[in-house]
Design an enzyme around this catalytic site. Sequence first.
Site, short mmCIF file in Angstrom:
data_model
loop_
_atom_site.label_atom_id
_atom_site.label_comp_id
_atom_site.label_asym_id
_atom_site.label_seq_id
_atom_site.Cartn_x
_atom_site.Cartn_y
_atom_site.Cartn_z
N SER A 119 0.77 -1.05 -0.07
CA SER A 119 0.04 0.03 -0.21
C SER A 119 0.77 1.29 -0.10
CB SER A 119 -0.87 -0.16 1.22
OG SER A 119 -0.14 -0.17 2.20
N HIS A 140 -2.98 -3.25 -6.25
CA HIS A 140 -3.15 -2.87 -4.78
C HIS A 140 -4.77 -3.18 -4.49
CE1 HIS A 140 -3.62 0.34 -1.47
NE2 HIS A 140 -3.61 -1.13 -0.83
N GLU A 152 -6.38 -1.17 -7.81
CA GLU A 152 -5.40 -0.08 -8.52
C GLU A 152 -4.08 -0.75 -9.10
OE1 GLU A 152 -5.29 3.59 -5.56
OE2 GLU A 152 -4.37 2.00 -4.79
N ASN A 190 -4.95 5.55 -1.19
CA ASN A 190 -4.23 6.08 0.22
C ASN A 190 -3.77 7.37 0.31
OD1 ASN A 190 -4.88 3.84 1.46
ND2 ASN A 190 -2.94 2.73 1.17
N1 3HC Z 1 -14.77 -10.90 3.92
C1 3HC Z 1 -15.76 -11.36 2.76
N2 3HC Z 1 -17.11 -10.52 2.95
C2 3HC Z 1 -17.39 -9.64 3.88
C3 3HC Z 1 -16.50 -9.50 4.71
C4 3HC Z 1 -15.21 -10.12 4.99
N3 3HC Z 1 -14.27 -9.66 5.82
N4 3HC Z 1 -17.25 -8.54 5.47
C5 3HC Z 1 -18.40 -8.39 5.15
N5 3HC Z 1 -18.48 -9.22 4.03
C6 3HC Z 1 -19.77 -9.15 3.01
C7 3HC Z 1 -21.00 -9.50 3.74
O1 3HC Z 1 -21.05 -11.21 3.73
C8 3HC Z 1 -21.96 -8.80 2.92
O2 3HC Z 1 -22.25 -9.78 1.75
P1 3HC Z 1 -23.79 -9.53 0.82
O3 3HC Z 1 -23.98 -8.51 0.41
O4 3HC Z 1 -23.27 -10.48 -0.34
O5 3HC Z 1 -24.56 -10.13 1.87
C9 3HC Z 1 -21.33 -7.56 2.42
O6 3HC Z 1 -19.89 -7.79 2.68
C10 3HC Z 1 -22.04 -6.58 3.43
O7 3HC Z 1 -21.50 -7.12 4.71
P2 3HC Z 1 -22.54 -6.55 6.01
O8 3HC Z 1 -23.84 -6.32 5.74
O9 3HC Z 1 -22.05 -7.50 7.11
O10 3HC Z 1 -21.77 -5.39 6.59
P3 3HC Z 1 -21.70 -3.85 5.87
O11 3HC Z 1 -22.79 -3.58 4.94
O12 3HC Z 1 -21.31 -2.66 6.98
O13 3HC Z 1 -20.51 -4.07 4.84
C11 3HC Z 1 -18.07 -3.88 4.46
C12 3HC Z 1 -19.07 -4.35 5.38
C13 3HC Z 1 -18.19 -4.19 2.97
C14 3HC Z 1 -16.65 -3.93 5.11
C15 3HC Z 1 -18.69 -2.17 4.53
O14 3HC Z 1 -18.76 -1.71 5.84
C16 3HC Z 1 -17.57 -1.32 3.85
O15 3HC Z 1 -17.39 -1.16 2.75
N6 3HC Z 1 -16.53 -0.72 4.60
C17 3HC Z 1 -15.48 0.21 4.15
C18 3HC Z 1 -14.32 -0.99 3.81
C19 3HC Z 1 -13.34 0.00 3.12
O16 3HC Z 1 -13.19 1.27 3.11
N7 3HC Z 1 -12.30 -0.71 3.00
C20 3HC Z 1 -10.89 -0.06 2.52
C21 3HC Z 1 -9.94 -0.12 3.29
S1 3HC Z 1 -8.47 0.72 2.97
C22 3HC Z 1 -7.56 -0.59 2.12
O17 3HC Z 1 -7.93 -1.65 2.35
C23 3HC Z 1 -6.35 0.04 1.54
C24 3HC Z 1 -5.01 -0.33 2.41
O18 3HC Z 1 -3.89 -0.04 2.03
C25 3HC Z 1 -5.09 0.37 3.67
#
Ligand code: 3HC
Length: 294
Positions: A119, A140, A152, A190
Amino acid sequence: MAIERVGVVGCGLMGSGIAQVAAQAGCHVTVREVSPQLLEKGLQSLDKNLARLVEKGTLPSSDRDQVRARLRGTTNLNEFKDCDFVIEAIVELLPAKRELWTALDKICPKQTIFASNTSSLSITEMATFTQRLDRFLGMHFFNPVPVMKLVEVIRTIATDPKVFDEIVAFGAKLGKTVVRTSDRTGFIVNRLLVPYLLDAVRALEEGVASVEDIDNSMKLGCGHPMGPLTLLDFVGLDTTYYISNIMFDEFKEKRFASPPLLKRMVLAGWNGRKAGRGFYDYADPARPKPLQLT
Ligand code: 3HC
């Protein structure tokens, strides 16, 4: 060249997700961890994810079995010798990456394409650990990999444009929307996300509002799926602190500087959800309790 055999180095949160989406896209995947215990843990979480898809009816159980049959776990890097493409998702430490890429460069044929899921570390610097600067790039992914639709793809000044296009096409084959970018620390997401997360910590530190109110503001006022402090707990405070230090080192801009509170929390080991405590207490993971930190 069609990418059919994929090697994934690292079976943690990111590596297991990458292995899963590649196998679901029809690739034969070899995933490597350093110990049998860590490999077992990563594959268990992958199996849990696949089981969840089967339960929801998104993936027929026969397809799950085929996906699983295309996945092979190993602790031996030599098993990457037939891979068309190798992606690395190991710890974000340059000496560890150097050791890995130096070894893989000897094991894999000349045509194998190498990518890092880093990242924040320099893709160009990693490419110099190999003899294939033209076949080295960044790919990424975002956490959770099976859910987040973006990837990315990052070129360096030395990446062959044909290789870049090939990996852009591979990202699309994995079902992701691909954005193209170049090797500048933080890439696109990021670069924008980290200052935002750090600003949320600064707002908390300055007494602008409570943990819960900061999160609710961005969730309900801007439609974000998670507030910034919940997202910090989700990504890991240690990871964000680490990324911010690399970005600050690169750009020397205040917006990338870690706020003292973030550093103190990392020093205390309050690294977020995985540690059971960050901006929230996760004693009951279904009902995180906001903490009074200032
Ligand atoms: N693994 C696989 N699937 C998952 C999961 C996981 N850890 N967590 C949730 N899911 C799935 C669920 O099964 C559900 O699937 P469905 O819609 O088919 O039923 C779907 O995701 C939605 O889950 P929930 O209903 O339980 O919960 P939310 O609606 O709150 O969604 C989330 C969870 C998808 C994590 C959502 O909160 C989200 O998009 N959060 C933001 C995440 C984000 O910004 N990620 C990027 C971080 S930055 C990064 O990674 C870069 C690095 O370099 C720092």
